[in-house]
Design a protein around this motif. Structure first.
Motif, PDB file in Angstrom:
ATOM      1  N   SER A  17      10.354  -0.314   5.384  1.00 36.75           N
ATOM      2  CA  SER A  17      10.353  -1.650   5.987  1.00 36.75           C
ATOM      3  C   SER A  17      10.390  -2.787   4.976  1.00 36.75           C
ATOM      4  O   SER A  17      10.611  -3.931   5.352  1.00 36.75           O
ATOM      5  N   SER A  18      10.163  -2.497   3.693  1.00 40.26           N
ATOM      6  CA  SER A  18      10.238  -3.586   2.705  1.00 40.26           C
ATOM      7  C   SER A  18      10.493  -3.032   1.309  1.00 40.26           C
ATOM      8  O   SER A  18      10.497  -1.823   1.100  1.00 40.26           O
ATOM      9  N   GLY A  21      11.960   0.660  -0.621  1.00 44.70           N
ATOM     10  CA  GLY A  21      12.381   1.546   0.476  1.00 44.70           C
ATOM     11  C   GLY A  21      13.478   0.925   1.325  1.00 44.70           C
ATOM     12  O   GLY A  21      14.419   1.601   1.746  1.00 44.70           O
ATOM     13  N   ARG A  40       5.237   1.342   9.198  1.00 39.04           N
ATOM     14  CA  ARG A  40       4.456   0.935  10.382  1.00 39.04           C
ATOM     15  C   ARG A  40       5.118  -0.196  11.167  1.00 39.04           C
ATOM     16  O   ARG A  40       5.066  -0.224  12.377  1.00 39.04           O
ATOM     17  N   LEU A  66       1.752   6.515   8.269  1.00 41.53           N
ATOM     18  CA  LEU A  66       1.948   7.776   7.561  1.00 41.53           C
ATOM     19  C   LEU A  66       0.632   8.485   7.233  1.00 41.53           C
ATOM     20  O   LEU A  66       0.621   9.694   6.966  1.00 41.53           O
ATOM     21  N   ASN A  92       8.226   7.409  -0.593  1.00 43.56           N
ATOM     22  CA  ASN A  92       8.214   6.075  -1.210  1.00 43.56           C
ATOM     23  C   ASN A  92       7.041   5.210  -0.755  1.00 43.56           C
ATOM     24  O   ASN A  92       6.544   4.404  -1.529  1.00 43.56           O
ATOM     25  N   PRO A 187       8.705   3.540 -11.415  1.00 43.61           N
ATOM     26  CA  PRO A 187       9.012   2.129 -11.694  1.00 43.61           C
ATOM     27  C   PRO A 187       7.849   1.418 -12.391  1.00 43.61           C
ATOM     28  O   PRO A 187       6.703   1.851 -12.307  1.00 43.61           O
ATOM     29  N   THR A 189       6.501  -2.877 -12.800  1.00 46.63           N
ATOM     30  CA  THR A 189       6.350  -3.949 -11.803  1.00 46.63           C
ATOM     31  C   THR A 189       7.690  -4.283 -11.153  1.00 46.63           C
ATOM     32  O   THR A 189       8.690  -4.499 -11.841  1.00 46.63           O
ATOM     33  N   SER A 192       8.584  -7.069  -4.784  1.00 47.66           N
ATOM     34  CA  SER A 192       8.555  -6.497  -3.424  1.00 47.66           C
ATOM     35  C   SER A 192       7.351  -7.120  -2.723  1.00 47.66           C
ATOM     36  O   SER A 192       6.804  -8.116  -3.209  1.00 47.66           O
TER      37      SER A 192
HETATM   38  N1  LIG Z   1       6.087  -3.041  -6.637  1.00 46.37           N
HETATM   39  C1  LIG Z   1       5.687  -2.502  -7.774  1.00 46.37           C
HETATM   40  O1  LIG Z   1       5.375  -3.222  -8.752  1.00 46.37           O
HETATM   41  C2  LIG Z   1       5.668  -1.002  -7.933  1.00 46.37           C
HETATM   42  C3  LIG Z   1       5.573  -0.477  -9.238  1.00 46.37           C
HETATM   43  C4  LIG Z   1       5.552   0.901  -9.396  1.00 46.37           C
HETATM   44  C5  LIG Z   1       5.610   1.730  -8.294  1.00 46.37           C
HETATM   45  N2  LIG Z   1       5.705   1.210  -7.035  1.00 46.37           N
HETATM   46  C6  LIG Z   1       5.737   2.129  -5.895  1.00 46.37           C
HETATM   47  O2  LIG Z   1       6.920   1.913  -5.170  1.00 46.37           O
HETATM   48  C7  LIG Z   1       6.717   2.312  -3.804  1.00 46.37           C
HETATM   49  C8  LIG Z   1       7.264   1.226  -2.883  1.00 46.37           C
HETATM   50  O3  LIG Z   1       6.535   0.036  -3.075  1.00 46.37           O
HETATM   51  P1  LIG Z   1       7.175  -1.433  -2.984  1.00 46.37           P
HETATM   52  O4  LIG Z   1       7.050  -2.063  -4.299  1.00 46.37           O
HETATM   53  O5  LIG Z   1       8.506  -1.382  -2.354  1.00 46.37           O
HETATM   54  O6  LIG Z   1       6.083  -2.145  -2.042  1.00 46.37           O
HETATM   55  P2  LIG Z   1       6.165  -2.747  -0.551  1.00 46.37           P
HETATM   56  O7  LIG Z   1       7.251  -3.758  -0.448  1.00 46.37           O
HETATM   57  O8  LIG Z   1       4.777  -3.179  -0.242  1.00 46.37           O
HETATM   58  O9  LIG Z   1       6.564  -1.484   0.330  1.00 46.37           O
HETATM   59  C9  LIG Z   1       5.627  -0.491   0.685  1.00 46.37           C
HETATM   60  C10 LIG Z   1       6.151   0.268   1.886  1.00 46.37           C
HETATM   61  O10 LIG Z   1       5.195   1.289   2.240  1.00 46.37           O
HETATM   62  C11 LIG Z   1       4.928   1.180   3.634  1.00 46.37           C
HETATM   63  N3  LIG Z   1       3.563   1.600   3.942  1.00 46.37           N
HETATM   64  C12 LIG Z   1       2.422   1.156   3.362  1.00 46.37           C
HETATM   65  N4  LIG Z   1       1.348   1.737   3.948  1.00 46.37           N
HETATM   66  C13 LIG Z   1       1.848   2.544   4.927  1.00 46.37           C
HETATM   67  C14 LIG Z   1       1.242   3.393   5.897  1.00 46.37           C
HETATM   68  N5  LIG Z   1      -0.091   3.537   5.990  1.00 46.37           N
HETATM   69  N6  LIG Z   1       2.051   4.077   6.743  1.00 46.37           N
HETATM   70  C15 LIG Z   1       3.397   3.952   6.665  1.00 46.37           C
HETATM   71  N7  LIG Z   1       4.024   3.172   5.763  1.00 46.37           N
HETATM   72  C16 LIG Z   1       3.255   2.464   4.919  1.00 46.37           C
HETATM   73  C17 LIG Z   1       5.155  -0.307   3.977  1.00 46.37           C
HETATM   74  O11 LIG Z   1       5.519  -0.463   5.332  1.00 46.37           O
HETATM   75  P3  LIG Z   1       4.578  -1.005   6.518  1.00 46.37           P
HETATM   76  O12 LIG Z   1       3.666  -2.039   5.946  1.00 46.37           O
HETATM   77  O13 LIG Z   1       5.575  -1.541   7.513  1.00 46.37           O
HETATM   78  O14 LIG Z   1       3.892   0.209   7.016  1.00 46.37           O
HETATM   79  C18 LIG Z   1       6.351  -0.621   3.095  1.00 46.37           C
HETATM   80  O15 LIG Z   1       7.543  -0.270   3.762  1.00 46.37           O
HETATM   81  C19 LIG Z   1       5.219   2.572  -3.666  1.00 46.37           C
HETATM   82  O16 LIG Z   1       4.966   3.960  -3.699  1.00 46.37           O
HETATM   83  C20 LIG Z   1       4.623   1.911  -4.892  1.00 46.37           C
HETATM   84  O17 LIG Z   1       3.416   2.537  -5.303  1.00 46.37           O
HETATM   85  C21 LIG Z   1       5.736  -0.152  -6.835  1.00 46.37           C
END
Ligand SMILES: NC(=O)c1ccc[n+]([C@@H]2O[C@H](COP(=O)([O-])OP(=O)(O)OC[C@H]3O[C@@H](n4cnc5c(N)ncnc54)[C@H](OP(=O)(O)O)[C@@H]3O)[C@@H](O)[C@H]2O)c1
Length: 261
Positions: A17-18, A21, A40, A66, A92, A187, A189, A192
């Motif tokens: 959703s964001s 992903g 969600r 999830l 993811n 990844p 930072t 997102s």
């Molecule tokens: N952003 C960073 O700096 C960074 C750095 C390294 C690694 N990562 C990793 O990259 C991945 C994606 O993160 P992002 O940066 O794209 O962050 P994001 O924009 O916050 O996306 C997180 C996604 O996970 C979903 N999610 C969270 N809790 C959930 C739950 N309980 N059930 C189902 N879905 C859930 C959210 O959807 P809903 O809220 O709609 O459920 C959203 O689609 C994560 O694993 C994160 O740890 C991120």
């Protein structure tokens, strides 16, 4: 090794959703994959469905939490009835938390471990029979640089991402016999909604990092990880520098990180 063809590949992608992903779903649909996209927020998934509508691939959406066993089972049931097999599972979805361990409740640790570790692990367990029926099947885990080197003020998140990496390393060897590949993208930072969705974190807590990447770029690298079957990929220079500094000069790295904290 021959490149993986994503055209017509049957894929489950969590956290669609964001951020990373959402971008990855769009790029997979551009390449002609069939994606079961889950998260969600239903309205976000519906908007994504609209965006992907005219692309060569197909998107199916399924909203739910999830960390809930019923939703994980629903994902697998939907995949079995639509796809009859699974070529790729992308773990993811995730969330972070910021703040000192000694200021936090045990709830924060539980919540972070639920979404960043137990949920992807248990979804994978349920998906294994479908993956066994897949074409060149793979599991792609989205870890973090913090799966390789921990930093202060993110102890719960680092623990969950380290756990994911340890589990994946073990699984990679176990599943080689079944020809299911286990890949990991780490990844740094990324721009997102990650910092707006932190678990039990005070609004005044700040994340310290050097530079950031777009979600679109991280999604491109996730595609490359899948296509080229890269076992483990740390994707930024800053991330690689942190990991190598931690390995070669652990005490100095601790001191520098301590100053940042
Ligand atoms: N952003 C960073 O700096 C960074 C750095 C390294 C690694 N990562 C990793 O990259 C991945 C994606 O993160 P992002 O940066 O794209 O962050 P994001 O924009 O916050 O996306 C997180 C996604 O996970 C979903 N999610 C969270 N809790 C959930 C739950 N309980 N059930 C189902 N879905 C859930 C959210 O959807 P809903 O809220 O709609 O459920 C959203 O689609 C994560 O694993 C994160 O740890 C991120």
């Amino acid at each position: 090794m021959a490149r993986r063809d994503l055209k017509n590949a049957r894929i489950i992608l969590t956290g669609a959703s964001s951020g990373i992903g959402r971008e990855l779903t769009i790029q997979l649909c551009r390449r002609g994959a069939s994606v079961l996209a889950t998260a969600r927020r239903l309205e976000r998934l519906q908007e994504l469905e609209h965006v992907c509508h005219n692309l060569p691939g197909k998107i199916h959406i399924l909203a739910g939490d999830l960390t809930c066993e019923k939703h994980r089972q629903a994902i697998v049931d939907e995949t079995a009835s639509r796809f009859h097999g699974l070529d790729c599972l992308v773990n993811n979805a995730g969330a972070g938390a910021i703040g000192r361990f000694d200021d936090a409740t045990s709830d924060r640790l539980r919540k972070v471990m639920e979404i960043d570790f137990f949920a992807p692990v248990e979804l994978t367990r349920l998906c294994l029979p479908l993956l066994e029926r897949g074409i060149r099947p793979a599991i792609l885990n989205i870890g973090s640089v913090l799966s390789h080197r921990a930093v202060p003020n993110k102890s719960e998140y680092c623990a969950a991402k380290f756990a994911m990496r340890g589990w994946a390393e073990s699984l990679r060897v176990e599943l080689a016999r079944k020809k299911i590949e286990v890949l990991m993208l780490s990844p740094s930072t990324t721009r997102s909604e990650f910092l707006e969705s932190l678990v039990e974190t005070n609004a005044d807590e700040k994340s310290q990092s050097l530079g950031s990447m777009s979600s679109e770029r991280v999604a491109q690298l996730a595609i490359s990880t899948l296509v080229r079957s890269k076992r483990e990929m740390i994707i930024s220079l800053g991330g690689k520098a942190l990991v190598w500094a931690g390995r070669l000069f652990p005490r100095i790295t601790d001191r520098v990180l301590g100053r940042f904290a």
